[in-house]
Design an enzyme around this catalytic site. Structure first.
Site, PDB file in Angstrom:
ATOM      1  N   ARG A  82      -5.966  28.715  29.922  1.00 15.51           N
ATOM      2  CA  ARG A  82      -4.576  29.208  29.973  1.00 15.51           C
ATOM      3  C   ARG A  82      -4.221  29.782  31.334  1.00 15.51           C
ATOM      4  NH1 ARG A  82      -2.515  26.349  26.632  1.00 15.51           N
ATOM      5  NH2 ARG A  82      -0.661  27.668  26.504  1.00 15.51           N
ATOM      6  N   LYS A 115       0.836  -1.200   0.000  1.00 14.56           N
ATOM      7  CA  LYS A 115       0.000   0.000   0.000  1.00 14.56           C
ATOM      8  C   LYS A 115       0.867   1.244   0.000  1.00 14.56           C
ATOM      9  CE  LYS A 115      -4.323  -1.672   2.013  1.00 14.56           C
ATOM     10  NZ  LYS A 115      -5.327  -1.504   3.088  1.00 14.56           N
ATOM     11  N   VAL A 175       1.023  24.580  23.325  1.00 16.61           N
ATOM     12  CA  VAL A 175       1.861  25.772  23.189  1.00 16.61           C
ATOM     13  C   VAL A 175       2.120  26.099  21.724  1.00 16.61           C
ATOM     14  CG1 VAL A 175       4.093  26.817  23.761  1.00 16.61           C
ATOM     15  CG2 VAL A 175       2.959  25.299  25.401  1.00 16.61           C
ATOM     16  N   HIS A 221       8.294   0.360  17.024  1.00 13.77           N
ATOM     17  CA  HIS A 221       9.162   0.735  18.146  1.00 13.77           C
ATOM     18  C   HIS A 221       8.464   1.615  19.174  1.00 13.77           C
ATOM     19  CE1 HIS A 221       9.441   4.543  15.967  1.00 13.77           C
ATOM     20  NE2 HIS A 221      10.051   5.061  17.005  1.00 13.77           N
ATOM     21  N   HIS A 279       8.956   2.704  28.174  1.00 10.79           N
ATOM     22  CA  HIS A 279       7.980   2.496  27.102  1.00 10.79           C
ATOM     23  C   HIS A 279       8.502   1.507  26.067  1.00 10.79           C
ATOM     24  CE1 HIS A 279      10.382   5.480  24.764  1.00 10.79           C
ATOM     25  NE2 HIS A 279       9.894   4.841  23.739  1.00 10.79           N
ATOM     26  N   GLU A 280       9.833   1.327  25.961  1.00  7.19           N
ATOM     27  CA  GLU A 280      10.378   0.335  25.038  1.00  7.19           C
ATOM     28  C   GLU A 280       9.946  -1.076  25.430  1.00  7.19           C
ATOM     29  OE1 GLU A 280      13.199   3.857  24.999  1.00  7.19           O
ATOM     30  OE2 GLU A 280      12.168   2.676  26.515  1.00  7.19           O
ATOM     31  N   ASN A 340       0.463   8.563   1.681  1.00  5.79           N
ATOM     32  CA  ASN A 340       0.900   9.918   1.336  1.00  5.79           C
ATOM     33  C   ASN A 340       1.403  10.590   2.607  1.00  5.79           C
ATOM     34  OD1 ASN A 340       1.385  12.366   0.177  1.00  5.79           O
ATOM     35  ND2 ASN A 340      -0.742  12.813  -0.355  1.00  5.79           N
ATOM     36  N   HIS A 367       5.888  10.950  26.068  1.00  5.42           N
ATOM     37  CA  HIS A 367       6.910  10.918  27.119  1.00  5.42           C
ATOM     38  C   HIS A 367       6.430  11.537  28.430  1.00  5.42           C
ATOM     39  CE1 HIS A 367      10.169   9.187  24.861  1.00  5.42           C
ATOM     40  NE2 HIS A 367       9.915   9.987  23.849  1.00  5.42           N
TER      41      HIS A 367
END
Length: 565
Positions: free
Chosen positions: A381, A106, A146, A196, A223-224, A109, A205
């Site tokens: 804010r 596949k 931000v 990954h 997280h790995e 784009n 993170h």
């Protein structure tokens, strides 16, 4: 005619043995073009209305054996671009020998890399709930609050890493056949790049570096590791048959090792991997490079660091912590699992995305009211005030020191004549954040672990010493900054926090906080205001009178020199 395997590699990222091809007839209904000659391929393209492209195939001597392996980069290298290349690729798909009917190649784009083509196995992995959840996890966490343009997700990032990993290992395969890179090696590297980041939690993170360490400080979670667990969960839930694509159990181990990194060994000389031996060590440095940190993952990532970004991260983390005991995710066997426990249950973790932000925001659960108010303040804010930032030369500070440093700042005595002396502060009024900056390898110079090839010796890799490049390169490759925020937004409280933080920095030999007073001897020389005024007037007069600006600058420089004498 004999077709060299190196030549065949120009058109495909898979290794094909040398074959002898004969003249064949053009019968595209059989979906078998292996016996076609180069003229047969040209005839086929002309028959389907691509006479303009047919001659380029003739120039490249692409015959029927090579035709199924032609990919998008091949067409681009031949000068066939844009919509034309996609039409040609669509036409040639009928000859693909390795694509199961339910999952074919596949084209995506991509906003960065343009049209990229991914393998059938990669497509099958993408079309799963475990991978699709990455659409709902921001790549840059709270940066989107931000920087309005920081809206991309882990989904498109993973596609980009997969593509670049394939391009890199494919280039090595084409240019250095002596490395023995196989079809299985290439596919494994692509899958590792694709998967990954499967283990990232809400807001990327922020989840693994702020939320989990604070709510489960006893858990050394990465997280790995979660990416490997999610990868295994994905395979089990969707019955992905890797053997159908020519991969075995050792290849699966190789994919996981690329994601998680080396296993610990008692002897540093022991090879820490099982999937591939030392002769293929370079393959482990494509997706996650443990040698110098330079890998395709870093090429795709754009890191944004800004005070407002961390401000939002703090507030979102606080909201998740306050909501943790009252917000549950459906897990294995229908059990309700807290966010902090979902990392142990991949069924629940699959359902944990950035959506928790709106789950809290739209909830009518009274137990979530406090967390809800925090998120409402983010939308209005009403953030913490970033008071100041300094550089710390003692890099031993860690996450567990945040509260201790906040207490020290609040208890720091300021001069008697300080206007903010009477403002009362408690440690909870101050938020401390440690921000580390480096080149990917902590205190080490990553270039020391990079080998370079010289033009006159293309087969020999060498180190380049710093002094060979410049005497102006940095001596340090890591910095630790402390950012201090005030929970109270009024000016007097912010000024009081700044005064105490400024004194705290001075007592410990840190750099002067941004916004603080700098000692006179460190102040760089500035042109006196009078001279700056004269300079502006002289240049303005020259412009209005038609005099050369360069002549006016020269005259001004001469007069400045005379003043110095």
């Amino acid at each position: 005619m004999a077709v060299n395997s190196r030549k065949r590699a120009r058109y495909s990222e898979v290794h094909s043995p040398e074959l002898t091809l004969s003249q064949g007839s053009v019968d595209d209904e059989t979906l078998d073009c292996s016996e076609w000659s180069c003229d047969g391929v040209v005839s086929f393209l002309q028959k389907h209305g691509h006479a303009d492209v047919a001659e380029k195939f003739r120039d490249e001597e692409i015959d029927g054996e090579l035709l199924p392996d032609v990919q998008l980069p091949t067409l681009h290298n031949m000068g066939i671009r844009s919509g034309k290349s996609l039409k040609i690729l669509q036409l040639l798909r009928r000859f693909r020998r390795d694509a199961p009917l339910e999952h074919s190649y596949k084209i995506f784009n991509d906003p960065i890399h343009g049209h990229i083509e991914l393998d059938p196995l990669c497509v099958q992995i993408i079309d799963t709930p475990q991978f699709q959840r990455l659409r709902y996890i921001k790549q840059l966490g709270g940066c989107y609050f931000v920087f309005p343009g920081a809206s991309h997700n882990r989904f498109e990032h993973s596609l980009g890493v997969c593509f670049l990993a394939g391009r890199l290992v494919g280039t090595l395969h084409k240019r250095q056949p002596e490395l023995g890179i196989t079809e299985q090696d290439i596919l494994c590297v692509k899958i590792a790049g694709l998967c990954h980041d499967l283990g990232h939690g809400p807001f990327s993170h922020m989840f693994d570096s702020m939320f989990i360490p604070r709510i489960r400080p006893d858990r050394n979670w990465r997280h790995e590791d979660a990416s490997v667990q999610m990868f295994e969960h994905l395979i089990e839930c969707n019955h992905v048959d890797f053997k159908k694509y020519g991969l075995n159990d050792l290849d699966l181990e190789f994919i996981k090792e690329q994601i998680a990194g080396p296993r610990p060994t008692t002897n540093p000389d022991d090879w820490p991997y099982k999937g591939r031996d030392k002769s293929k060590a370079f393959l482990y440095e494509i997706v996650a490079n443990k040698r110098n940190g330079i890998d395709v993952d870093k090429w795709v990532v754009v890191l944004c660091t800004f005070a407002g970004t961390y401000n939002c991260w703090f507030r979102i983390t606080e909201a998740l912590i306050k909501a943790n005991d009252y917000l549950f995710v459906p897990g294995k066997d229908g059990q309700k699992v807290k966010m902090s426990d979902a990392i142990e249950d991949m069924e629940a973790y699959t359902k944990l995305t950035d959506y928790v932000f709106h789950q809290i925001l739209l909830s009518d659960n009274e137990n979530l009211q406090e967390a809800k108010e925090i998120l409402q303040k983010i939308e209005r804010r009403e953030l913490y005030r970033c008071v100041a930032e300094c550089q710390v030369y003692d890099r031993t500070f860690s996450e567990k020191d945040r509260v201790r440093v906040a207490e020290q700042i609040v208890n720091t005595a300021v001069p008697v004549d300080d206007d903010n002396q009477e403002v009362e502060l408690v440690p909870d009024d101050v938020v401390v954040d440690f921000v580390k900056f480096d080149y990917g390898m902590g205190k080490k110079d990553p270039i020391e672990s990079v080998r370079f090839y010289m033009k006159n010796h293309p087969d020999r890799a060498v180190n380049v010493r710093k002094e060979q490049v410049s005497q102006m390169l940095p001596r340090e490759f890591a910095e630790l900054h402390i950012r201090v925020y005030s929970r109270k937004r009024d000016k007097s409280s912010c000024d009081a926090v700044f005064s105490r933080f400024e004194k705290w920095c001075k007592d410990r030999g840190c750099s002067v906080p941004k916004g603080g007073d700098i000692d006179p001897e460190l102040t760089p020389y500035k042109t006196p205001v009078k001279l700056r005024s004269e300079s502006h007037s002289s240049l303005l007069s020259a412009a209005t009178a038609g005099t050369s600006i360069q002549h006016a600058k020269k005259s001004l420089f001469s007069s400045t020199e005379n003043r110095g004498k």
